[in-house]
Design an enzyme around this catalytic site. Structure first.
Site, PDB file in Angstrom:
ATOM      1  N   HIS A 143      -5.315 -17.793 -71.505  1.00  0.00           N
ATOM      2  CA  HIS A 143      -4.463 -18.955 -71.090  1.00  0.00           C
ATOM      3  C   HIS A 143      -3.390 -18.512 -70.477  1.00  0.00           C
ATOM      4  CE1 HIS A 143      -2.663 -22.977 -70.816  1.00  0.00           C
ATOM      5  NE2 HIS A 143      -1.798 -22.512 -71.438  1.00  0.00           N
ATOM      6  N   HIS A 157      -0.971 -19.619 -66.373  1.00  0.00           N
ATOM      7  CA  HIS A 157       0.524 -19.738 -65.776  1.00  0.00           C
ATOM      8  C   HIS A 157       1.022 -18.608 -65.096  1.00  0.00           C
ATOM      9  CE1 HIS A 157       1.376 -22.966 -68.789  1.00  0.00           C
ATOM     10  NE2 HIS A 157       0.756 -22.409 -69.764  1.00  0.00           N
ATOM     11  N   GLU A 205       1.152 -27.826 -67.776  1.00  0.00           N
ATOM     12  CA  GLU A 205       0.151 -27.850 -68.395  1.00  0.00           C
ATOM     13  C   GLU A 205      -1.197 -28.516 -67.722  1.00  0.00           C
ATOM     14  OE1 GLU A 205      -0.851 -25.503 -70.343  1.00  0.00           O
ATOM     15  OE2 GLU A 205       1.150 -24.827 -71.324  1.00  0.00           O
ATOM     16  N   SER A 247      -7.240 -23.095 -67.046  1.00  0.00           N
ATOM     17  CA  SER A 247      -8.011 -22.072 -67.917  1.00  0.00           C
ATOM     18  C   SER A 247      -8.848 -22.571 -68.812  1.00  0.00           C
ATOM     19  CB  SER A 247      -6.844 -21.409 -68.773  1.00  0.00           C
ATOM     20  OG  SER A 247      -6.254 -22.332 -69.744  1.00  0.00           O
TER      21      SER A 247
HETATM   22  N1  HBI Z   1       5.492 -21.043 -77.067  1.00  0.00           N
HETATM   23  N2  HBI Z   1       4.449 -19.084 -76.556  1.00  0.00           N
HETATM   24  C1  HBI Z   1       4.740 -20.327 -76.165  1.00  0.00           C
HETATM   25  N3  HBI Z   1       4.021 -20.985 -75.159  1.00  0.00           N
HETATM   26  C2  HBI Z   1       4.091 -22.278 -75.156  1.00  0.00           C
HETATM   27  O1  HBI Z   1       3.581 -22.916 -74.091  1.00  0.00           O
HETATM   28  C3  HBI Z   1       5.230 -23.065 -75.686  1.00  0.00           C
HETATM   29  C4  HBI Z   1       5.629 -22.280 -76.701  1.00  0.00           C
HETATM   30  N4  HBI Z   1       6.843 -22.999 -77.467  1.00  0.00           N
HETATM   31  C5  HBI Z   1       7.052 -24.301 -77.307  1.00  0.00           C
HETATM   32  C6  HBI Z   1       6.341 -24.847 -76.297  1.00  0.00           C
HETATM   33  N5  HBI Z   1       5.307 -24.416 -75.450  1.00  0.00           N
HETATM   34  C7  HBI Z   1       6.316 -26.524 -76.011  1.00  0.00           C
HETATM   35  O2  HBI Z   1       7.160 -26.973 -77.003  1.00  0.00           O
HETATM   36  C8  HBI Z   1       7.063 -26.884 -74.592  1.00  0.00           C
HETATM   37  O3  HBI Z   1       7.054 -28.177 -74.490  1.00  0.00           O
HETATM   38  C9  HBI Z   1       8.400 -26.535 -74.458  1.00  0.00           C
HETATM   39 FE    FE Z   2       0.178 -23.077 -71.700  1.00  0.00          FE
END
Ligand code: HBI
Ligand code: FE
Length: 284
Positions: free
Chosen positions: A138, A143, A184, A203
């Site tokens: 993913h 991303h 997303e 994804s």
């Molecule tokens: N951590 N590894 C990872 N990937 C994410 O997409 C991610 C995260 N922590 C917090 C988060 N996304 C979400 O809370 C976002 O809304 C910031």
């Molecule tokens: Fe993501």
């Protein structure tokens, strides 16, 4: 990233999450040990990649398609160091290996420094079609390609900075919605029609067609206040997608200081994931 047991906001807690958080640095980064990937995992990566590559033409936004072929993801699980060489040259971003979901603050801090956290582990075979948490497929497939686009890359950094600034403002829920409905699950209106830029859709083997072609969801012109008020679904396909005109719009609308906006939005009613307002600009 749509899943039955997914936390309401990612990383609200790291308890019960997959991944080994024991060997990380204080910023949650780890070193990718490439020798841990088994033959079965390399094969699974290649099947995930091949399946998704058949689906993206004519559906993903051009910025994604222009880059994905150049990344050599066809060869197997990517090495962080290889991707970083190219990414640094393109936009000054880098990817950093992490054990899985991060607490919001740590996540924002990486984005603000133009580092995108990428999970090191790959999903199990039983999760081939559907995974709750972000895994390496993913994160890299969904991303990383758009981090090569200068305007989108700046938006991601601005989002991270906004997140750090929002600490203490009770704004996490709003920021999570903005991330969800853009990074997303975002759609973009191009001359050729609607296209996908959201990583959660790109994804996914099933949502990629649904997001563009199903008559069920609403596709609404991006409106920042509207997005911040809109709840989202984590256990089914989205009830609403928000459509931007281009990444410049996204960056411009979110470049302002959000402090006043949080206060304003907090006074208004929250909206259900499939709500429809008279002022919504519908695309379907
Ligand atoms: N951590 N590894 C990872 N990937 C994410 O997409 C991610 C995260 N922590 C917090 C988060 N996304 C979400 O809370 C976002 O809304 C910031
Ligand atoms: Fe993501």
């Amino acid at each position: 990233m749509t899943g039955k047991d997914a936390p309401v906001t990612f990383g609200a807690s790291t308890h019960g999450l997959r991944g080994d958080y024991s060997a990380m640095l204080p910023d949650y980064s780890v070193v990718q040990d490439y020798s841990i990937y088994t033959e079965a995992e390399q094969d699974r990566w290649q099947r995930l990649y091949a399946r998704q590559m058949r689906l993206v033409p004519g559906r993903a936004c051009p910025e994604f398609l222009d880059v994905i072929d150049t990344l050599d993801f066809v060869a197997g699980i990517p090495r962080f160091a290889d991707v970083n060489e190219r990414l640094a040259a393109a936009t000054g971003w880098s990817v950093v290996a992490v054990p899985g979901l991060l607490p919001e603050k740590a996540f924002f801090a990486h984005l603000a420094a133009r580092r995108f956290p990428v999970t090191v582990w790959l999903r199990d075979e039983t999760e081939f079609d559907y995974i709750v948490e972000p895994d390496i497929f993913h994160d890299f497939f969904g991303h990383v390609p758009l981090l090569f686009d200068p305007v989108f890359a700046d938006y991601m950094q601005a989002y991270g900075r906004g997140g750090l600034k929002a600490d203490g403002l009770h704004a996490l829920e709003y920021l999570a919605r903005l991330y969800w409905y853009t990074v997303e699950f975002g759609l973009v209106h191009t001359k050729a029609g609607l296209r996908i830029y959201g990583a959660g859709i790109l994804s996914s083997p099933s949502e990629i067609d649904y997001a563009l072609s199903s008559e069920k969801p609403r596709r609404i012109g991006f409106d920042l206040r509207r997005v911040l008020r809109s709840k989202y679904k984590i256990d089914t396909f989205q009830g609403t997608y928000f459509v931007i005109e281009d990444f410049a719009q996204l960056f411009a609308e979110t470049a302002q200081d959000f402090t006043a906006l949080y206060r304003e939005v907090a006074k208004q009613p929250q909206l259900e994931a499939d709500a429809l307002l008279a002022e919504d600009r519908l695309f379907n």
